[in-house]
Design a protein around this motif. Structure first.
Motif, PDB file in Angstrom:
ATOM      1  N   LEU A 320       0.721  -1.399   0.147  1.00 31.68           N
ATOM      2  CA  LEU A 320       0.017  -0.029   0.109  1.00 31.68           C
ATOM      3  C   LEU A 320       0.819   1.140  -0.047  1.00 31.68           C
ATOM      4  N   HIS A 321       2.092   1.249   0.766  1.00 33.96           N
ATOM      5  CA  HIS A 321       2.793   2.270   0.806  1.00 33.96           C
ATOM      6  C   HIS A 321       3.328   2.833  -0.697  1.00 33.96           C
ATOM      7  N   ARG A 322       3.729   1.571  -1.504  1.00 39.60           N
ATOM      8  CA  ARG A 322       4.076   2.158  -2.920  1.00 39.60           C
ATOM      9  C   ARG A 322       3.002   2.649  -3.646  1.00 39.60           C
ATOM     10  N   TYR A 323       1.797   2.470  -3.632  1.00 42.43           N
ATOM     11  CA  TYR A 323       0.763   2.775  -4.441  1.00 42.43           C
ATOM     12  C   TYR A 323       0.473   4.712  -3.661  1.00 42.43           C
ATOM     13  N   TYR A 324       0.439   4.785  -2.575  1.00 46.06           N
ATOM     14  CA  TYR A 324       0.037   5.859  -2.026  1.00 46.06           C
ATOM     15  C   TYR A 324       1.390   7.027  -2.256  1.00 46.06           C
ATOM     16  N   SER A 325       2.747   6.472  -1.704  1.00 52.15           N
ATOM     17  CA  SER A 325       3.711   7.321  -2.508  1.00 52.15           C
ATOM     18  C   SER A 325       3.814   7.944  -3.894  1.00 52.15           C
ATOM     19  N   GLN A 326       3.453   6.942  -4.896  1.00 54.33           N
ATOM     20  CA  GLN A 326       3.370   7.378  -6.047  1.00 54.33           C
ATOM     21  C   GLN A 326       2.156   8.335  -6.295  1.00 54.33           C
ATOM     22  N   ALA A 327       1.165   8.099  -5.823  1.00 57.70           N
ATOM     23  CA  ALA A 327       0.040   8.987  -5.928  1.00 57.70           C
ATOM     24  C   ALA A 327       0.157  10.215  -5.470  1.00 57.70           C
ATOM     25  N   ALA A 328       1.090  10.470  -4.268  1.00 55.01           N
ATOM     26  CA  ALA A 328       1.446  11.631  -3.607  1.00 55.01           C
ATOM     27  C   ALA A 328       2.282  12.442  -4.631  1.00 55.01           C
ATOM     28  N   ASP A 329       3.401  11.833  -5.263  1.00 58.50           N
ATOM     29  CA  ASP A 329       4.252  12.501  -6.243  1.00 58.50           C
ATOM     30  C   ASP A 329       3.510  12.879  -7.535  1.00 58.50           C
ATOM     31  N   LEU A 330       2.617  12.076  -8.008  1.00 56.64           N
ATOM     32  CA  LEU A 330       1.711  12.516  -9.072  1.00 56.64           C
ATOM     33  C   LEU A 330       1.024  13.736  -8.785  1.00 56.64           C
ATOM     34  N   ALA A 331       0.347  13.967  -7.770  1.00 59.85           N
ATOM     35  CA  ALA A 331      -0.382  14.994  -7.217  1.00 59.85           C
ATOM     36  C   ALA A 331       0.595  16.492  -7.086  1.00 59.85           C
TER      37      ALA A 331
END
Length: 374
Positions: A320-331
């Motif tokens: 889950l951390h990998r998904y959230y951290s990528q989402a944070a960078d995209l935003a």
């Protein structure tokens, strides 16, 4: 409009799935396997050994990679690099860049300046002096510069394609959510050949960057749905009330995922059409505005809904951390919901109210995005 994937998109997606099934790497260690698979050549012209395909096939690839939260420079190389250059690069530049990409060269783009994401009027300057162009200015949040062969740099005179090792370019590493390399760049009379300054290339760079960022976001939510449903399936000894609460949360995530998928598919399909009319560009930009706003406002919030499904703490080792951290960078690359993107900030105010209505429905699990937006 029919957004059903065609045979070439299906073939690309299946090749990615097959690769991920054979290899457990989900970081830069997977990059050589992507090169060997030929996936980086999907959009390259056939005269350079590519398949001559386009945005929709690249988007299918990026979505499947993001479904497993793979952290490699495929987005920057293909979405920020190859696709814009296909429209604007002269033959002399294409002959240098495209064969190198097929061999694994990394491209990236400096999309943001301090306080100005996706600026249509960059403060970075490009001064033409005969056959040479000198670049001065600062860019922030540029991914994979340490691995890149070339960097696409928006300037006041057009899109500059800069060798990553050119004298006069300094870089300072900055933090990122995923831990992937990201840098601030300082150009102090960095020189490039005049043929590598492309007039009119900035809008195309921003359009393709937004479309492919949306495809990655689509894949991240698709992967989150899989994680959440699998977690609920394996639960044992959980009370009926907790099971129902978890089911409602997963339903909300599924609704958000379907909404983002529809918005991303619509924006990518429109951009992929061969139509250079002003009316078509207006429709494309409107669709990309909606996509950018939705990714910036909803992606992290939706992934965050997964956190309370897990009893244990979510450590960095958990997927889950990998998904959230990528989402944070995209935003963050998009500037967040408080900033416009692609220089179309005025339009965001009109899109925001519609998107806010959509997010209200998503938060309650009672509605998907307004069909007028999709």
């Amino acid at each position: 409009m029919d957004f059903t994937m065609n045979e070439s998109q299906d073939a690309v997606a299946e090749l990615v799935v097959s690769l991920l099934e054979r290899d457990s790497a989900r970081d830069i260690a997977l990059w050589p396997k992507l090169v060997d698979s030929g996936l980086l050549s999907v959009a390259l012209p056939q005269r350079y050994g590519g398949d001559g395909l386009g945005l929709l096939e690249v988007s299918a690839m990026l979505t499947e990679l993001a479904t497993d939260a793979v952290q490699v420079p495929a987005l920057t190389t293909l979405g920020f690099g190859v696709l814009p250059l296909l429209r604007s690069a002269p033959e002399s530049l294409a002959e240098k860049v495209f064969p190198a990409v097929a061999d694994g060269a990394v491209l990236t783009a400096a999309l943001n300046e301090p306080g100005a994401p996706f600026a249509m009027k960059p403060e970075t300057t490009a001064t033409v002096d005969g056959n040479t162009v000198r670049i001065r200015g600062r860019k922030v949040g540029v991914p994979y510069v340490d691995r890149a062969r070339w960097i696409l740099v928006p300037t006041d005179s057009g899109l500059a394609v800069v060798d990553a090792e050119v004298p006069g370019l300094e870089r300072a590493q900055s933090p990122s959510g995923t831990g992937a390399p990201e840098f601030s760049l300082y150009f102090d009379d960095a020189e490039i050949p005049a043929e590598q300054l492309l007039s009119g290339g900035i809008p195309e760079l921003y359009r393709y960057a937004l479309a492919t960022i949306g495809s990655v976001a689509d894949g991240l939510l698709k992967g989150i749905v899989t994680l959440a449903t699998e977690h609920l399936r394996i639960q044992d000894g959980v009370s009926r009330e907790n099971t129902l609460a978890a089911s409602r949360t997963i339903a909300d995530i599924c609704i958000a995922s379907r909404a983002l998928h529809a918005i991303a598919q619509s924006a990518n399909w429109a951009l992929a059409q061969n139509d250079d009319s002003a009316e078509h560009h207006e429709r494309v930009d409107n669709g990309l505005d909606v996509l950018a706003y939705y990714v910036a406002s909803e992606l992290r919030a939706t992934i965050r809904m997964c956190h309370h499904l897990y009893v244990a703490d979510i450590a960095t080792a958990h997927p889950l951390h990998r998904y959230y951290s990528q989402a944070a960078d995209l935003a963050r690359w998009l500037g967040g919901t408080s900033s416009g993107s692609v220089g179309l900030k005025d339009r965001f105010s009109s899109v925001a109210k519609t998107s806010d209505r959509s997010s209200e429905g998503i938060s309650t699990g009672r509605a998907i995005a307004d069909p007028a937006v999709v």
